[in-house]
Enzyme design. Structure first.
Site, short mmCIF file in Angstrom:
data_model
loop_
_atom_site.label_atom_id
_atom_site.label_comp_id
_atom_site.label_asym_id
_atom_site.label_seq_id
_atom_site.Cartn_x
_atom_site.Cartn_y
_atom_site.Cartn_z
N PHE A 36 0.87 -1.18 0.00
CA PHE A 36 0.00 0.00 0.00
C PHE A 36 0.90 1.22 0.00
O PHE A 36 1.64 1.46 0.95
CB PHE A 36 -0.89 -0.03 1.24
CG PHE A 36 -2.06 0.92 1.20
CD1 PHE A 36 -3.31 0.49 0.79
CD2 PHE A 36 -1.91 2.24 1.62
CE1 PHE A 36 -4.40 1.36 0.78
CE2 PHE A 36 -2.98 3.12 1.60
CZ PHE A 36 -4.24 2.67 1.18
N GLU B 246 -1.44 -8.04 4.98
CA GLU B 246 -0.20 -8.80 5.16
C GLU B 246 0.86 -7.94 5.86
O GLU B 246 1.29 -6.92 5.32
CB GLU B 246 0.34 -9.26 3.80
CG GLU B 246 1.63 -10.06 3.90
CD GLU B 246 2.16 -10.48 2.53
OE1 GLU B 246 3.14 -11.23 2.50
OE2 GLU B 246 1.58 -10.06 1.51
#
Length: 392
Positions: free
Chosen positions: A215, A250
């Site tokens: 991200f 994650e």
């Protein structure tokens, strides 16, 4: 000759000498990488050059890359690695080297036919989110252009295998009436197939766990809550898909964890009367039904419920702090049971109390940045973040 005896003269910090630029409308926004060790090694240094500068530039819309390497002097040593060759291992073949005029010409040429290679799935304010088609050559090329940012801004980040059809790429753009859209950031997401049970499997039921892997919000767009809104709009988009049963992250770092907590709390406030959550409501059936409905992983759901309970206690004084403390400690104990059972009782109780206090302080810090229910004129106090020595 004396300089040859001074290694520091010929050594550059790769974090400092790598200059990143995003160009738009004739202007260029400069920022520095957070990490360069995936490219230049653990020492994050480059040896053999005086006054080395590496320019890596991207077009704001297509992210067409340009690379230039400059230095005053180079050691005459065949073992010295060329920074250009090192960088090109992590950049797409389309990257233009040295010739800035050619780069501008290539951008203008690409503009003539270029469209964002994907489907718009959501929008807010002046921003639009696209799911990029990684089966399309333009989609693959965009992925190749963006992926170096994973190495430069995510610790222990690595490239995804875009040939694996279970990967998704979502890119957020800022729209403009006077110029082409500008890339703001992106996220990569993996789709894990989940076995739904024999009956549902036989009936063709498909279940998927979405795992946010990477991200990135470009530095010039950070601090504007865009990442939080990007995450929230993606989450709401996935909530509508009946095949998706859980949304996980994650190995999030602390800054992403904070953003996620605040975004999830704000989103839950829009779908649930948080003031009504108390221990009478928190039956196992309600917990599992609501968690499944919101597609939250167990750890994240537990954190949110615990923060909501503390917020309600702090704000309305309608809950027992002792109940909340025991509720949280019970979860901490169950999660760390194996390690705790090796300790004597006094040490075990001390560890749990220390972990609880640390977690409570962290929760109030997070709640201090969220506009949940507060009494008139009152805000949730924040405090310094102290990490527990137990898994929380």
């Amino acid at each position: 000759m004396a300089d040859l005896l001074k290694p520091e003269v010929w050594t550059s910090s790769s974090n400092e000498c790598l200059k990143l630029f995003i160009t738009t409308d004739g202007a260029a926004i400069n920022f520095q990488p957070s990490f360069t060790y995936p490219i230049f090694g653990d020492s994050e240094s480059i040896f053999g050059f005086k006054n080395l500068v590496i320019f890596l530039c991207f077009d704001h819309y297509t992210f067409y890359p340009f690379l230039n390497v400059k230095y005053d002097e180079k050691l005459d040593d065949d073992t010295i690695k060329d920074p250009k060759e090192t960088m090109m291992k992590f950049l797409p073949e389309s990257t233009v080297f040295k010739d800035e005029v050619k780069w501008v010409d290539e951008i203008n040429k690409e503009y003539e036919t270029y469209n964002i290679p994907g489907e718009m799935i959501s929008q807010f304010e002046t921003y639009k989110i696209y799911k990029i088609n990684l089966k399309d050559l333009d989609g693959i090329e965009l992925q190749k252009r963006l992926q170096i940012l994973v190495l430069l801004f995510i610790e222990a980040g690595s490239f995804i295998d875009y040939k694996d059809e279970l990967w998704d790429l979502y890119v957020i753009y800022e729209e403009s009436e006077t110029s082409k859209p500008s890339i703001v950031g992106f996220t990569t997401v993996y789709n894990y197939w989940k076995y739904p049970g024999s009956t549902d499997f036989d009936n063709g039921v498909e279940q998927i766990r979405k795992k946010i892997s990477q991200f990135v919000i470009l530095p010039n767009y950070q601090g504007k809550s865009i990442g939080s809104k990007f995450y929230t709009h993606l989450y709401e988009f996935w909530l509508k898909d009946p095949k998706i049963i859980e949304i996980v992250v994650e190995d999030p770092n602390e800054s992403f964890d904070d953003m996620r907590d605040k975004a999830d709390l704000t989103r839950l406030k829009s779908v649930l009367d948080l003031k009504s959550i108390n221990f009478e409501k928190l039956s196992k059936e309600w917990i599992e039904n609501f968690r499944s409905e919101q597609k939250l992983e167990k750890r994240q759901f537990n954190r949110l419920i615990e923060m909501i309970l503390l917020n309600n206690y702090k704000t309305f004084n309608n809950l027992s702090l002792k109940q909340i403390r025991l509720f949280i400690k019970k979860r901490l104990y169950e999660k760390n049971k194996e390690a705790l059972l090796t300790l004597d009782k006094p040490t075990r109780f001390d560890k749990l109390q220390t972990a609880y206090q640390s977690l409570e302080e962290d929760y109030y810090r997070i709640l201090g940045g969220v506009k949940l229910y507060t009494r008139e004129g009152e805000t949730i106090e924040s405090s310094n973040n102290k990490r527990a020595k137990l898994s929380v």
